[in-house]
Design a protein around this motif. Structure first.
Motif, PDB file in Angstrom:
ATOM      1  N   SER A 194      -1.875 137.439   5.495  1.00  0.00           N
ATOM      2  CA  SER A 194      -3.247 137.071   5.852  1.00  0.00           C
ATOM      3  C   SER A 194      -3.847 138.082   6.823  1.00  0.00           C
ATOM      4  N   MET A 195      -3.090 138.486   7.843  1.00  0.00           N
ATOM      5  CA  MET A 195      -3.572 139.495   8.788  1.00  0.00           C
ATOM      6  C   MET A 195      -3.898 140.798   8.068  1.00  0.00           C
TER       7      MET A 195
ATOM      8  N   ILE B  80     -10.262 138.065  13.421  1.00  0.00           N
ATOM      9  CA  ILE B  80      -9.215 138.049  12.393  1.00  0.00           C
ATOM     10  C   ILE B  80      -8.809 136.615  12.069  1.00  0.00           C
ATOM     11  N   CYS B  81      -8.667 135.778  13.098  1.00  0.00           N
ATOM     12  CA  CYS B  81      -8.269 134.385  12.870  1.00  0.00           C
ATOM     13  C   CYS B  81      -9.340 133.619  12.099  1.00  0.00           C
ATOM     14  N   LEU B  82     -10.600 133.860  12.420  1.00  0.00           N
ATOM     15  CA  LEU B  82     -11.678 133.182  11.698  1.00  0.00           C
ATOM     16  C   LEU B  82     -11.703 133.595  10.230  1.00  0.00           C
ATOM     17  N   ILE B  83     -11.549 134.883   9.974  1.00  0.00           N
ATOM     18  CA  ILE B  83     -11.536 135.361   8.581  1.00  0.00           C
ATOM     19  C   ILE B  83     -10.370 134.730   7.825  1.00  0.00           C
ATOM     20  N   CYS B  84      -9.214 134.693   8.440  1.00  0.00           N
ATOM     21  CA  CYS B  84      -8.036 134.100   7.792  1.00  0.00           C
ATOM     22  C   CYS B  84      -8.263 132.612   7.526  1.00  0.00           C
ATOM     23  N   ALA B  85      -8.825 131.901   8.513  1.00  0.00           N
ATOM     24  CA  ALA B  85      -9.039 130.464   8.357  1.00  0.00           C
ATOM     25  C   ALA B  85     -10.011 130.169   7.219  1.00  0.00           C
TER      26      ALA B  85
ATOM     27  N   THR C 223     -13.289 137.450   2.067  1.00  0.00           N
ATOM     28  CA  THR C 223     -13.973 136.999   3.282  1.00  0.00           C
ATOM     29  C   THR C 223     -14.095 138.142   4.279  1.00  0.00           C
ATOM     30  N   GLY C 224     -13.043 138.956   4.385  1.00  0.00           N
ATOM     31  CA  GLY C 224     -13.082 140.122   5.261  1.00  0.00           C
ATOM     32  C   GLY C 224     -14.135 141.123   4.825  1.00  0.00           C
ATOM     33  N   ILE C 225     -14.245 141.361   3.517  1.00  0.00           N
ATOM     34  CA  ILE C 225     -15.278 142.272   3.001  1.00  0.00           C
ATOM     35  C   ILE C 225     -16.666 141.750   3.352  1.00  0.00           C
TER      36      ILE C 225
END
Length: 553
Positions: free
Chosen positions: A443-444, A20-25, A48-50
């Protein structure tokens, strides 16, 4: 490198946090890029999550649900807490009209979603999925799926349609707002038609009305001239600080803090208003009289939080007057009944020794405000979740509706922000702390939402029926937002930020709200978002249930 592979791919609490942190960053880094001055900002976290989900990256399902829910709850609660102090006055002066415009947007979008059903292009279940995806309203999708199950219909089409059209809902509103901004005066900012009736206005009057000669200022309330505060009175050119026992005589001049709506009545009351502009920021208040000093004092002592100005007896104890209170960007009239709260900035007039004693009483220590009251935040989250779970049974429905994870917390935040100080709850958070928590929560939420939608997303988009879903979602998202936004700015005479916040709230689109806040410095967009969001979200939940029941009845 086995340890790295296990950290990223093996389900665990650590793996979920890392992913989750990497996707947010990555998403937030991409959000800093601008194309012709335009950026989708935090929406890149969703995309980015998709992409991560489409590439096969996933996390434990329970962790995914928890992080997604907690992020959404934290975001909407902090929005409510921030706009709460100004929400009540906004709703009282124009909020009802904003609510009506937002309901018109809901109705228009619903009609457009039903057009493909009437044309035989898709079943009603898929249309509900398109409507919920295009309006980014997952609680409405849950209600529609539950109703479909009760009438014996499959829910898969609704879920797939919502997943495919959800990105359209996120981006479509931003695209419509970009177009709308071109119709705003000078291309940006607020037009000068927004006149907040709660703002304090300073004016001076000459006492020429024989009916009040010899009357005490405390007796003027009986004349029905509205709320006002008399700060100074000039007798024969000599200034004195006014209180309730100060008597007015012919040819006196009075300095009054009121609202613009009260000016005509006060002119009749006193006799004549002079033309001096006291609202100019360049006015040197300390130069008016050598005996008096005007100073702003910040409330930072919790003992003052929730007390009324009149309860402090500042004039009797220290020989000073409070003329205005600055709160959440608004200048309020310092009437005796005004409830004070942490973070208020009082404009105090009097002799220096008296002001020094008031400063000690109120605190005026900025560093004390930098430590947010986490107790209020956590208790507010619990209250919001409890409120969101309350079943609301309405006539004609077979099961209760609920405000859900988004509706309950935002209402709790508004109520605590607006009325918490009356219960001596410290609801103040610094702007930077509030923005950080809002950004963290949003973001989360988007990272988990993208991860959940990623697997099979490309395959779903390539299906023939998905093209119909995407076309319908584009119409449902873009057209109602554009039409109601134009009406709000041109016919209802609202500024761009206010109209945009209303549109984001009606479409339940926090990403678009974040885009507006990035381009507008004040809280007008957030206030109007909070003013219509709970109403529209709840109405959409009911509409999804009722349409399915009517269609299959």
């Amino acid at each position: 490198m086995n340890w790295l592979r296990e950290t990223l791919l093996s389900h665990s609490a650590i793996q979920a946090v890392v992913v989750i942190c990497l996707i947010c960053a990555v998403g937030l880094s991409l959000g800093k890029m601008r194309l012709r001055g335009i950026s989708l900002g935090v929406a890149y976290v969703f995309f980015t999550g998709i992409l991560a989900g489409a590439l096969g990256l996933d996390i434990d399902h329970d962790m995914l649900v928890y992080a997604e829910s907690f992020g959404l709850i934290l975001f909407v609660y902090m929005v409510g807490l921030q706009v709460g102090p100004g929400f009540v006055s906004t709703f009282r002066h124009g909020g009802m009209r904003l609510g009506g415009i937002s309901l018109a947007l809901v109705a228009l979008g619903t009609i457009m979603a039903l057009i493909p059903v009437a044309a035989g292009l898709m079943p009603v279940g898929e249309a509900m999925g398109v409507l919920c995806g295009a309006t980014t309203n997952t609680p409405a999708l849950g209600a529609a799926q539950q109703t479909l199950e009760e009438v014996g219909q499959s829910t898969r089409g609704a879920a797939l349609a919502c997943a495919v059209t959800y990105p359209i809902g996120l981006v479509g509103v931003i695209a419509a707002l970009i177009v709308l901004k071109r119709f705003a005066p000078h291309g940006k900012g607020e037009p000068e038609v927004e006149n907040d009736e709660e703002q304090a206005f300073i004016a001076s009057f000459h006492v020429e009305n024989p009916a009040i000669f010899g009357k005490r200022i405390g007796e003027l309330a009986d004349y029905g001239a509205g709320e006002f505060v008399v700060s100074r009175v000039w007798h024969d050119g000599k200034a004195v600080l006014a209180d309730d026992d100060t008597r007015l005589e012919s040819a006196d001049r009075v300095l009054v803090i009121t609202r613009q709506a009260e000016l005509d009545r006060l002119t009749v009351l006193f006799g004549q208003r002079d033309e001096e502009d006291w609202n100019n920021e360049k006015v040197d208040w300390n130069a008016l009289d050598s005996h008096f000093v005007s100073q702003r004092i910040l409330i930072t002592r919790t003992e003052i939080n929730g007390r009324r100005i009149g309860e402090l007896h500042l004039h009797d104890r220290f020989g000073v007057n409070v003329s205005r209170v600055k709160r959440a960007g608004l200048q309020l009239v310092a009437t005796p009944s005004l409830v004070l709260r942490m973070g208020d900035r009082l404009t105090v007039v009097g002799r220096q020794e008296g002001i020094d004693r008031v400063t000690t009483l109120l605190g005026n220590a900025v560093r004390r405000l930098e430590d947010p009251n986490m107790v209020t935040i956590f208790l507010g989250l619990v209250l919001g979740l409890a409120l969101g779970c309350v079943p609301l049974v309405l006539p004609g429905t077979s099961f209760p509706a609920r405000l859900g994870l988004a509706g309950g917390p935002i209402i709790a935040g508004i109520l605590i922000g607006a009325y918490g100080p009356r219960l001596h709850m410290v609801a103040y958070t610094t702007t930077s702390a509030n923005l950080m928590l809002r950004s963290l929560g949003l973001s989360m939420y988007l990272a988990c939402l993208g991860l959940d939608a990623g697997p099979g997303f490309v395959e779903m988009v390539c299906r023939p029926e998905a093209l119909v879903w995407i076309a319908a979602a584009t119409l449902v998202t873009f057209v109602p937002v554009l039409l109601t936004g134009l009406y709000c700015m041109k016919a209802a005479h609202r500024g761009f930020a206010t109209a945009a916040g209303m549109l984001c709230g009606a479409m339940a689109n926090p990403v678009a709200l974040n885009y507006v806040n990035d381009t507008d410095e004040d809280d007008k967009a957030s206030v109007s978002y909070a003013a219509v969001y709970p109403l529209c979200m709840f109405v959409r939940v009911l509409v999804a249930q009722i349409l399915v029941m009517i269609w299959f009845s």
